[in-house]
Design a protein around this motif. Sequence first.
Motif, PDB file in Angstrom:
ATOM      1  N   MET A   1       5.353  -6.808   0.387  1.00 60.86           N
ATOM      2  CA  MET A   1       5.776  -5.706   1.247  1.00 60.86           C
ATOM      3  C   MET A   1       5.896  -4.403   0.468  1.00 60.86           C
ATOM      4  O   MET A   1       5.332  -3.372   0.849  1.00 60.86           O
ATOM      5  CB  MET A   1       7.110  -6.051   1.925  1.00 60.86           C
ATOM      6  N   TYR A   2       6.626  -4.417  -0.643  1.00 62.23           N
ATOM      7  CA  TYR A   2       6.958  -3.169  -1.320  1.00 62.23           C
ATOM      8  C   TYR A   2       6.274  -2.958  -2.664  1.00 62.23           C
ATOM      9  O   TYR A   2       6.301  -1.855  -3.204  1.00 62.23           O
ATOM     10  CB  TYR A   2       8.469  -3.072  -1.495  1.00 62.23           C
ATOM     11  N   GLY A   3       5.671  -3.971  -3.227  1.00 63.11           N
ATOM     12  CA  GLY A   3       5.042  -3.817  -4.534  1.00 63.11           C
ATOM     13  C   GLY A   3       3.560  -3.508  -4.493  1.00 63.11           C
ATOM     14  O   GLY A   3       2.984  -3.076  -5.492  1.00 63.11           O
ATOM     15  N   ILE A   4       2.927  -3.730  -3.353  1.00 64.73           N
ATOM     16  CA  ILE A   4       1.489  -3.498  -3.179  1.00 64.73           C
ATOM     17  C   ILE A   4       1.321  -2.448  -2.092  1.00 64.73           C
ATOM     18  O   ILE A   4       1.803  -2.639  -0.972  1.00 64.73           O
ATOM     19  CB  ILE A   4       0.758  -4.792  -2.778  1.00 64.73           C
ATOM     20  N   PRO A   5       0.657  -1.339  -2.369  1.00 63.21           N
ATOM     21  CA  PRO A   5       0.567  -0.272  -1.354  1.00 63.21           C
ATOM     22  C   PRO A   5      -0.240  -0.676  -0.130  1.00 63.21           C
ATOM     23  O   PRO A   5      -1.062  -1.603  -0.171  1.00 63.21           O
ATOM     24  CB  PRO A   5      -0.099   0.880  -2.113  1.00 63.21           C
ATOM     25  N   ASN A   6      -0.019   0.037   0.948  1.00 63.82           N
ATOM     26  CA  ASN A   6      -0.571  -0.318   2.251  1.00 63.82           C
ATOM     27  C   ASN A   6      -2.093  -0.335   2.270  1.00 63.82           C
ATOM     28  O   ASN A   6      -2.701  -1.171   2.941  1.00 63.82           O
ATOM     29  CB  ASN A   6      -0.053   0.661   3.315  1.00 63.82           C
TER      30      ASN A   6
END
Length: 491
Positions: free
Chosen positions: A192-197
Amino acid sequence: MGKATGFMEYERKTASERDPLTRLRDWNEYQLPLPEDELKKQGARCMDCGTPFCHTGIPINGTDSGCPLYNLIPEWNDLVYRGRWKEALDRLLKTNNFPEFTGRVCPAPCEGACTVAIHDPAVAIKNIEREIIDRGFAEGWIVPSPPKTRTGKTVAVVGSGPAGLAAADQLNKAGHSVTIYERDDRIGGLLMYGIPNMKLEKRLVERRVDLLKEEGVHFITGTEIGKDVTLDQLRDEFDAVILCAGAQKHRDLALEGRNLEEIHLAMKYLTESTKDLLDPAFETSISAEGKDVIVIGGGDTGADCVATALRQRCKSVVQFGRHPKLPDTREENNPWPEQPFVFTLDYAYEEAKARFGKDPRQYSIITKKLVGDENGKVKELHTVEAEKIIREDGSYSFRELPGTEKVWPTQLVLVAIGFEGTEDALLQNSGLDHQNRRVKAEYGEYMTNFDGVFAAGDVRRGQSLIVWAIHEGREAARECDRYLMGETDLP
């Protein structure tokens, strides 16, 4: 093996990508799917080897070779070639709980170990995997499938990254009642938060989480074990506990000027950037807009920082790495079937090249100090070039080269030099045996020094790949099921 001569007749093709300058205007996924006829050709390139090294999943000389999940790659390659997509999906899901994640962000050690890759480019395994699972969702083949009966046993899973989600999925299938504890406000951990969208769209993570909810998995967010709830409390409330808390304690710089403002750890920057994208009410405290950005650290996290800074309209961006530039082809000390250490132009670097006319990476660079302005904000970074000295035993050191000193203007420095291990809250005052910030638990057994408490993924092995996290989550679930029931049918 659908086409015996496929690897000779067809060339490797991978998914096309959106135009770099166009995709910098948004945060949407940068890759595009391959057409079906091309995917069939790529499946036909598979040799169905007598020994399929692509799914051996073993470490060789400290690197990963093949898929640690032991994905049945030749089988679903052949099924895709024949157009039997639903059967291909069934084979894929036998070993991998979340192909929609691995098909996008895994570095694909399977392709490095592909037999075709001895002399020719590897089969496009990762692209095929991604299309199989995407088609499964699109066709409605993937639906909630809660267990028909419940065992009455309860399990707490700490952490909702790939290891925790995999463990929960497996234990829920076995009929246990599973509760996942996540310290952040959303489920997914680094997914969710460690890999960008643009690399992994969050709707894909949320889709999978919603599916797990419908199948009976319970989620509790905003709760950190070791801080808000103790491990002893979990042990009292649940029949078993699996620790999948990751290894998110950042390595940091120990340099003059580190206390200046606008020097941030990469994960804080990536997390806030994603929160800012997902939550209109959230306002990030870190922005690259209009700034000269320097990323320290040459890995994937650093690349994601580059891509994020570009979308925030930075003035310039440079990424520093201590190691020399990788060779264009395998060297003698990196033979097949090891993961090939060769030069590639990742999505972030392709975007930076399109925006600024050059690859942002600087090699063999050591940061010496940071200098601030009169307001205490970083204004410049001092470096020196270095030569990598490799010793006979394989260890190495760096020798600074006099006369190569340089000063770089910057208003934002992002530190992406890896992770030390598990953070303090879980390790302190829990009584868990640990070493080098890793919880002690034997591989294959996963039991900690507490009866009924297991550890899997990065919390046990240190920073690693998503496929290893899923692998260990599945295996820890198997051992947990055996502990609870005396026997297990989980793979």
